[in-house]
Design a protein around this motif. Structure first.
Motif, PDB file in Angstrom:
ATOM      1  N   SER A   1       6.893  10.861   2.614  1.00 47.63           N
ATOM      2  CA  SER A   1       5.492  11.116   2.920  1.00 47.63           C
ATOM      3  C   SER A   1       4.591  10.195   2.104  1.00 47.63           C
ATOM      4  O   SER A   1       5.009   9.617   1.097  1.00 47.63           O
ATOM      5  CB  SER A   1       5.136  12.574   2.605  1.00 47.63           C
ATOM      6  OG  SER A   1       5.139  12.777   1.200  1.00 47.63           O
ATOM      7  N   LYS A   2       3.366  10.081   2.533  1.00 49.49           N
ATOM      8  CA  LYS A   2       2.400   9.254   1.817  1.00 49.49           C
ATOM      9  C   LYS A   2       2.138   9.816   0.413  1.00 49.49           C
ATOM     10  O   LYS A   2       1.962   9.061  -0.534  1.00 49.49           O
ATOM     11  CB  LYS A   2       1.101   9.185   2.625  1.00 49.49           C
ATOM     12  CG  LYS A   2       0.237   8.015   2.307  1.00 49.49           C
ATOM     13  CD  LYS A   2      -0.861   7.908   3.353  1.00 49.49           C
ATOM     14  CE  LYS A   2      -1.877   6.864   2.996  1.00 49.49           C
ATOM     15  NZ  LYS A   2      -2.955   6.810   3.972  1.00 49.49           N
TER      16      LYS A   2
ATOM     17  N   GLN B   1       0.954   3.513   2.237  1.00 46.31           N
ATOM     18  CA  GLN B   1       1.503   3.689   3.588  1.00 46.31           C
ATOM     19  C   GLN B   1       2.740   2.824   3.782  1.00 46.31           C
ATOM     20  O   GLN B   1       3.738   3.264   4.360  1.00 46.31           O
ATOM     21  CB  GLN B   1       0.446   3.350   4.648  1.00 46.31           C
ATOM     22  CG  GLN B   1       0.928   3.587   6.061  1.00 46.31           C
ATOM     23  CD  GLN B   1       1.307   5.033   6.300  1.00 46.31           C
ATOM     24  OE1 GLN B   1       0.487   5.925   6.114  1.00 46.31           O
ATOM     25  NE2 GLN B   1       2.537   5.282   6.698  1.00 46.31           N
ATOM     26  N   GLU B   2       2.694   1.592   3.301  1.00 46.91           N
ATOM     27  CA  GLU B   2       3.851   0.702   3.424  1.00 46.91           C
ATOM     28  C   GLU B   2       5.034   1.220   2.612  1.00 46.91           C
ATOM     29  O   GLU B   2       6.174   1.199   3.087  1.00 46.91           O
ATOM     30  CB  GLU B   2       3.473  -0.712   2.970  1.00 46.91           C
ATOM     31  CG  GLU B   2       2.521  -1.409   3.926  1.00 46.91           C
ATOM     32  CD  GLU B   2       1.958  -2.703   3.374  1.00 46.91           C
ATOM     33  OE1 GLU B   2       1.851  -3.661   4.167  1.00 46.91           O
ATOM     34  OE2 GLU B   2       1.635  -2.766   2.170  1.00 46.91           O
TER      35      GLU B   2
ATOM     36  N   ALA C   1       5.594   4.340   1.819  1.00 56.43           N
ATOM     37  CA  ALA C   1       6.075   5.527   2.527  1.00 56.43           C
ATOM     38  C   ALA C   1       6.996   5.138   3.678  1.00 56.43           C
ATOM     39  O   ALA C   1       8.058   5.744   3.863  1.00 56.43           O
ATOM     40  CB  ALA C   1       4.895   6.345   3.047  1.00 56.43           C
ATOM     41  N   THR C   2       6.615   4.131   4.423  1.00 56.44           N
ATOM     42  CA  THR C   2       7.427   3.665   5.547  1.00 56.44           C
ATOM     43  C   THR C   2       8.752   3.087   5.066  1.00 56.44           C
ATOM     44  O   THR C   2       9.808   3.398   5.618  1.00 56.44           O
ATOM     45  CB  THR C   2       6.649   2.609   6.365  1.00 56.44           C
ATOM     46  OG1 THR C   2       5.444   3.207   6.846  1.00 56.44           O
ATOM     47  CG2 THR C   2       7.470   2.108   7.532  1.00 56.44           C
TER      48      THR C   2
ATOM     49  N   THR D   1       0.850  -1.184   0.000  1.00 53.51           N
ATOM     50  CA  THR D   1       0.000   0.000   0.000  1.00 53.51           C
ATOM     51  C   THR D   1       0.892   1.242   0.000  1.00 53.51           C
ATOM     52  O   THR D   1       2.103   1.152   0.236  1.00 53.51           O
ATOM     53  CB  THR D   1      -0.899   0.040   1.242  1.00 53.51           C
ATOM     54  OG1 THR D   1      -0.059   0.160   2.400  1.00 53.51           O
ATOM     55  CG2 THR D   1      -1.777  -1.191   1.343  1.00 53.51           C
TER      56      THR D   1
END
Length: 66
Positions: free
Chosen positions: A28-29, A19-20, A22-23, A17
């Protein structure tokens, strides 16, 4: 009627995803969405089906610098 040739394959386990991403990248997202869009465009040019906001883990890991 159930299709016995269909295996239970979880797409969640094959896709990252935003979010993943981005991490993983430490961004940033919004930047993650931008990168996913760019990578998905490459996949589409090769004839693959893509999902907005998600990227193949295998393709992402091949293209990432780690």
């Amino acid at each position: 009627m159930e299709n016995k040739n269909t295996e239970n394959i979880s797409l969640e386990s094959k896709l990252y995803t935003a979010q993943e991403v981005a991490t993983i990248l430490g961004v940033s997202k919004t930047t993650a969405y931008r990168e996913i869009k760019r990578l998905n465009a490459e996949l589409e040019a090769q004839g693959y089906i893509t999902i907005t906001g998600k990227i193949s883990k295998r393709f992402f890991n091949e293209r990432a610098y780690f």
